[in-house]
Design a protein around this motif. Structure first.
Motif: not given
Length: 396
Positions: A218-230, A307-315
């Motif tokens: 979830l964190e990688t998809a939210a932060r960096d899903s466009a680059s080759a590294a992501g 998981i949810a708290g770290g990506v600001a989703l409803p609990l």
């Protein structure tokens, strides 16, 4: 480039631009057959001297797989290089069974025509397969599962003989994926973990691995899903769902959303994650209301809240997964008619429900209730099926 443990099968190779060098090294001096998605341009295939079968990934079905199997038997390769998304990798893995002794391919296809789930005789793969994925999330490059589409639907075939020997993840082959396709792939990998985490029969290690991988996805998809590294990281995380303890447990059918989504995808002719986006929150509402036939409430809530708290989703898991689907823009399929709902429900009970262990105790009316409570769009989404085609040619 990093080579993971040689004792694991498949060996996982990953890094930018390594696919061609690895494929050439792994196939040098050996009769090689490349099975590739005809719609995908992959640099490693340029001027690569091997026999090739080009396959329309949108049209893969049992006829396509049988045609590939005949070509494999006609001129048996020492190595099969499968290049494409999950449907191409699955087709290659299943067709390769044609080289197994004891008519295993015929058994697999025949049993799948009568049953939604086929277990293969335990044996090693009959030929070395090098899997080169060009999509994210399916984990077909690292698992021992194949999906075969026939007249009855998408059928599940399971066995050690389907596991590739090598998996090569090269972000050069992922960079042309649309942002939406990357998000869908990340969601598929994430829900594989979440589905396994609806079972109470799991170890602390399995739960810990699932939570760690889920957070990272979830964190990688939210932060960096466009680059080759992501994209490389997302692909490695998807593969890791099969290579860690995350999916292990006493209930092999715990991802119960998969079975209903499978029938929605087939009968409405939409992508699997589009179908899953429609039904997942409705299924999780039933789990969280205490209906143990769909899964264990405490297990799902524990996984989600870690998981949810770290990506600001409803609990609350149903609200949280619905919010994630909306945030990532994953579409829902068209609103099914009452007739469609009846067909999907009957097909799900027949294939997976009632007396079957996958959805034990759930019958057509239960599936009707879930489908009426699911998320639908007034606009159609997805691609209609087309006739199967493939072409055999030499690459010079």
């Amino acid at each position: 480039m990093t080579r993971e443990s040689a004792e694991r099968i498949p060996t996982l190779w990953h890094g930018t631009g390594l696919a061609r060098e690895r494929v050439e090294s792994l196939t040098a001096g050996r009769e090689t057959l490349v099975i590739a998605d005809s719609a995908v341009t992959v640099p490693l295939l340029d001027d690569y001297g091997a026999r090739m079968i080009a396959v329309d990934a949108l049209a893969v079905d049992v006829t396509t797989v049988t045609d590939i199997a005949r070509e494999i038997v006609r001129r048996p390769p020492r190595v099969i290089v499968a290049v494409g998304g999950g449907s191409i990798l699955d087709a290659s893995k299943i067709a390769a069974l044609a080289l197994a002794p004891g008519r295993v391919f015929d058994y697999a296809v025949g049993h799948a025509s009568r049953s939604a789930l086929t277990f293969l005789p335990d044996s090693p793969p009959p030929v070395e397969i090098v899997a080169v994925p060009t999509t994210l999330g399916t984990s077909s490059e690292t698992n021992s599962v194949g999906i075969l589409k026939n007249e009855g639907g998408y059928r599940l075939i399971v066995g050690r003989s389907l596991r590739p020997r090598h998996a090569i993840i090269d972000p050069s082959n992922l960079i042309t994926l649309s942002h939406a396709a990357v998000r869908e792939g990340a969601m598929e990998a994430f829900l594989r973990l979440a589905g396994a985490s609806t079972s109470s029969r799991r170890s602390a290690r399995a739960n810990g691995d699932a939570v760690a991988l889920g957070r990272a996805l979830l964190e990688t998809a939210a932060r960096d899903s466009a680059s080759a590294a992501g994209r490389l990281r997302l692909a490695r995380l998807s593969a890791a769902t099969q290579r860690t303890a995350a999916l292990r447990g006493g209930d092999p059918y715990s991802a119960r959303h998969w079975y209903l989504a499978n029938e929605v995808a087939f009968l409405l002719e939409v992508r699997k994650m589009v179908a899953t986006a429609a039904v997942i929150a409705a299924i999780w509402r039933r789990i969280c209301s205490g209906d143990a036939r769909w899964g264990d409430r405490e297990s799902l809530e524990d996984f989600w809240t870690r998981i949810a708290g770290g990506v600001a989703l409803p609990l609350h898991p149903p609200a949280g997964i619905a919010a994630l689907i909306d945030r990532w823009g994953i579409p829902c399929p068209r609103q099914p008619s009452a007739h469609d709902i009846g067909r999907i429900s009957a097909a799900t009970e027949r294939a997976w429900g009632n007396h079957h262990p996958m959805l034990s105790g759930l019958v057509a009316q239960d599936f009707c209730d879930v489908l009426r409570d699911s998320c639908w769009s007034p606009q159609p989404v997805g691609n209609a099926c087309r006739p199967s085609t493939f072409a055999s040619e030499e690459v010079n």
